[in-house]
Design an enzyme around this catalytic site. Structure first.
Site, PDB file in Angstrom:
ATOM      1  CG  ASP A 348     -53.328  54.830  19.177  1.00 47.28           C
ATOM      2  OD1 ASP A 348     -54.085  55.950  19.328  1.00 47.28           O
ATOM      3  OD2 ASP A 348     -53.644  53.728  19.174  1.00 47.28           O
ATOM      4  CD  GLU A 385     -53.121  58.908  22.062  1.00 49.93           C
ATOM      5  OE1 GLU A 385     -54.136  59.501  22.240  1.00 49.93           O
ATOM      6  OE2 GLU A 385     -52.766  57.787  21.535  1.00 49.93           O
TER       7      GLU A 385
END
Length: 707
Positions: A348, A385
């Site tokens: 993330d 990401e």
């Protein structure tokens, strides 16, 4: 000054010598060695509890800094302690915010290396943020024996990226709905997910990507609960609430049961990991672990040292490239691979990991190279990401040689193309062939691009074709939260409708997106429920909705059986495709250069690349399969007739139709082997549709020229 009261030793102060390594709680036949790192602490106490809800520890063991501290490591051996023991720390030290020091001797702290966590019924986040003793309400760590489980020969699957289809899902949301058919006590748990493995196999996906399963603070949300789980408090412990068993060790074994069962079914397990921030929040947040142990080590601080740099949008930013922190991150990853047997990780806001302690991006961030070069992690899937909440966008330029990237530009350009946005055609065509404009310079495999149109964050696929704007009022933030850049089109009506024409168009658009995702060069990902048109009622930021807004409604499986069937057949063919480049380690740029392909418009070899063009066709020779594939993408609002490349008699004389998203089920997609032959020279593509045809290559008369 020293914050809080002086630590009090309770019970019998019995200690052994102990060792600084390994960090965490390490059990043996004789007892448990406890070790924790703190540079600036002046005193430390290990607390042992008999029960999860105990208001006071049964024993408190003072750690002597003269005999039980080496460098910054505090340690103690406690005899006769066993796995399942509940424990925590109290830590003394200066409370001097101007120096970044936030010690609070009143607070019970988690072990950063704790392999298990328990949460008392009376846990209150506010108690950890305020003043005073929070012993009764604090989360606490659990001693875990990493070798105390029978894996029965299980190991990570190591499936090639070229044969991977990712299904992003949420452990709780997947089975929590009453329609799941799972017994009440197992709904929303690791055990509940096991019951749905046959569904995943039939769907044809090969990997489940689980939203965060590290222990997180569910109370870390301004309204409601933190449902998604992007609020970690421990990087080693599986989330306790996802276990169906209430004993302290239950969630650990149940997580391993789930991994083992998924592997037996041929499904990989990828964890969405959050190494960019913690649930301790900003300067007014709670003291749960890292803040009370070594605040200046674990977090990036502003120049005044009293406040936290916030590149995450969550109040703080982990100081990932500090030697202590980056060792913890790598140790965590190794633990989940070696002990918990997971197959990969999605990072993330991974661009955070490129920032130094002042927040500046680094050309060669140590933590990323530590992860990539670690031999234990060499065979794991690493998905980045490649952006953060402060504007650092690194899609196509993320540091490293083996990272794959969530391709946010694939998402945006696919959405633009199918809603008819001007100027989107040329960009979308590049995404279809692996985004060489983004990745071609890096000499990497085509699966570097993780292609997706939807994920947990944003509209579901159903809502993407049903809403022009977000509807997040239920989140309690006056609809200010969530992105406004949705690139969605409601097909003429906002929200649910009984208009059959609108519903038919929406269904077609859903299939268009799914087809583009699965057929494009790269590694495809779909999100839980898109295969049955799951809706969130237009909520594009359902992070705090632990209810039917977010849960998988299994009644949709019957209501949208045609879409479910469509995805099953797409996946079945996807896994039969040519993967010769994987065996040869052929790069994307090399594969694109060698590909025998041609772009077309409504006329052969005459693609219309103008900004107001909304249709394209292309033909690709699949040499290994001995066939030509012809794809028509008509995002125009009227039907168009497309010329087809001629097919020689030696190739059977006909094109065969595999997909036409404008047709009703079961003709919208058919099993590859039963595709009907078409005796036509042009194909009538309906408005806003995708068509896929194929034929054998023998003596093909088509001119396959790259424009």
């Amino acid at each position: 000054m020293i914050s809080g009261h002086r630590i009090r030793a309770l019970g019998v102060d019995v200690t052994g010598d102990g060792t600084s390594a390994p960090l965490g709680a390490t059990p043996s036949d004789a007892g448990v060695n406890f070790s924790v790192c703190s540079r600036s602490a002046t005193g430390m106490e290990l607390l042992l509890f008999d029960g999860v809800d105990d208001a006071r520890p049964a024993r408190a063991v003072r750690i002597d800094p003269a005999t039980n501290r080496t460098y910054h490591y505090w340690y103690v051996f406690v005899p006769d302690v066993r796995p399942g023991q509940i424990y925590g720390y109290r830590v003394e030290g200066p409370s001097d915010h101007a120096r970044g020091l936030r010690f609070d001797g009143d607070k019970v702290l988690l072990d950063p290396y704790g392999r298990g966590v328990v949460v008392p019924d009376g846990y209150r986040r506010a108690a950890a943020a305020g003043k005073g003793d929070n012993t009764a309400s604090a989360m606490k760590s659990v001693v875990v024996d990493p070798n105390g489980y029978d894996w029965e020969g299980d190991a990570p699957l190591r499936r090639p990226a070229s044969r991977t289809v990712v299904y992003e899902t949420h452990v709780r949301g997947f089975t929590r709905h009453s329609s799941s058919g799972v017994e009440e006590e197992r709904r929303g748990t690791y055990a509940g997910l096991i019951e749905k493995i046959p569904y995943l196999r039939d769907l044809g996906v090969t990997a489940v990507e689980l939203l965060p399963v590290f222990q997180f603070d569910a109370q870390d949300a301004p309204n409601g609960v933190n449902y998604w789980g992007y609020a970690p408090v421990s990087f080693f412990a599986p989330h306790q609430a996802y276990g169906s068993r209430r004993d302290p060790l239950g969630p650990i074994d149940e997580f391993r049961d789930m991994v083992k069962a998924l592997h037996r079914a041929g499904l990989e397990v990828i964890l969405d990991v959050v190494y960019n921030h913690t649930a301790e929040g900003g300067h007014d947040g709670p003291t749960l672990c890292f803040r009370g142990l070594d605040n200046v080590t674990y977090y990036i601080l502003e120049h005044d040292r009293a406040r936290y740099a916030d590149y995450t949008g969550c109040g703080n930013t982990l100081n990932a490239n500090h030697p202590i922190v980056r060792r913890m991150i790598v140790d965590s990853l190794r633990y989940w691979v070696e002990v918990m047997h997971v197959d990969g990780f999605r990072f993330d806001l991974a661009s955070i990991l490129t920032r130094d302690e002042s927040g500046q991006p680094m050309p060669n961030p140590p933590v990323l190279w530590d992860i990539e070069s670690d031999p234990v992690l060499a065979s794991t899937k690493l998905f980045a990401e490649a952006w953060d909440a402060a504007g650092l966008y690194q899609v196509g330029s993320f540091v490293g040689d083996s990272w794959k990237e969530w391709n946010g530009r694939f998402r945006d350009d696919a959405r633009d193309f199918f809603r008819g946005a001007p100027g989107s055609l040329r960009r979308f065509a590049d995404r279809l062939v692996g985004s060489p404009e983004i990745y071609g310079h890096e000499q990497r495999e085509p699966e570097q691009s993780v292609n997706f149109v939807t994920c947990h964050d944003g509209f579901t696929l159903n809502d993407l074709v049903s809403y022009e704007r977000k509807h997040n009022e239920a989140n309690g933030e006056h609809n200010r939260d969530g992105t406004d850049d949705n690139r969605s089109w409601n097909c003429g009506v906002e929200g649910p409708t009984n208009d059959p024409a609108v519903e038919k168009l929406r269904n077609r658009q859903v299939k268009n997106f799914l087809t583009a995702t699965m057929l494009s060069v790269g590694l495809p990902m779909i999100v839980m429920g898109d295969e049955v048109r799951r809706t969130q009622g237009g909520n594009n930021n359902a992070y705090c909705q632990d209810n039917e807004t977010s849960w998988f409604d299994w009644a949709l499986l019957a209501e949208h059986a045609d879409v479910h069937r469509f995805v099953m057949l797409l996946n079945a063919r996807r896994l039969l495709r040519d993967v010769e480049h994987e065996r040869r380690r052929e790069s994307l740029s090399e594969m694109i250069r060698k590909a025998n392909k041609a772009w077309h418009g409504v006329e052969l070899d005459r693609p219309d690349w103008r900004d107001d063009s909304h249709s394209i066709a292309f033909t690709v020779e699949m040499r290994r399969d001995g066939m030509l594939v012809h794809v028509i993408l008509n995002a125009y609002w009227e039907p168009l007739d497309f010329e087809l490349p001629p097919v020689a008699e030696g190739a059977g004389g006909h094109w065969r139709r595999w997909i036409d998203t404008a047709l009703d089920s079961p003709h919208d997609i058919v099993p590859w082997q039963t595709a009907p032959a078409l005796a036509v020279r042009t194909y009538h593509a309906e408005a806003r549709s995708v068509v896929v045809l194929f034929t054998a290559t023998a003596h093909s008369a088509s001119a396959m020229v790259t424009p």
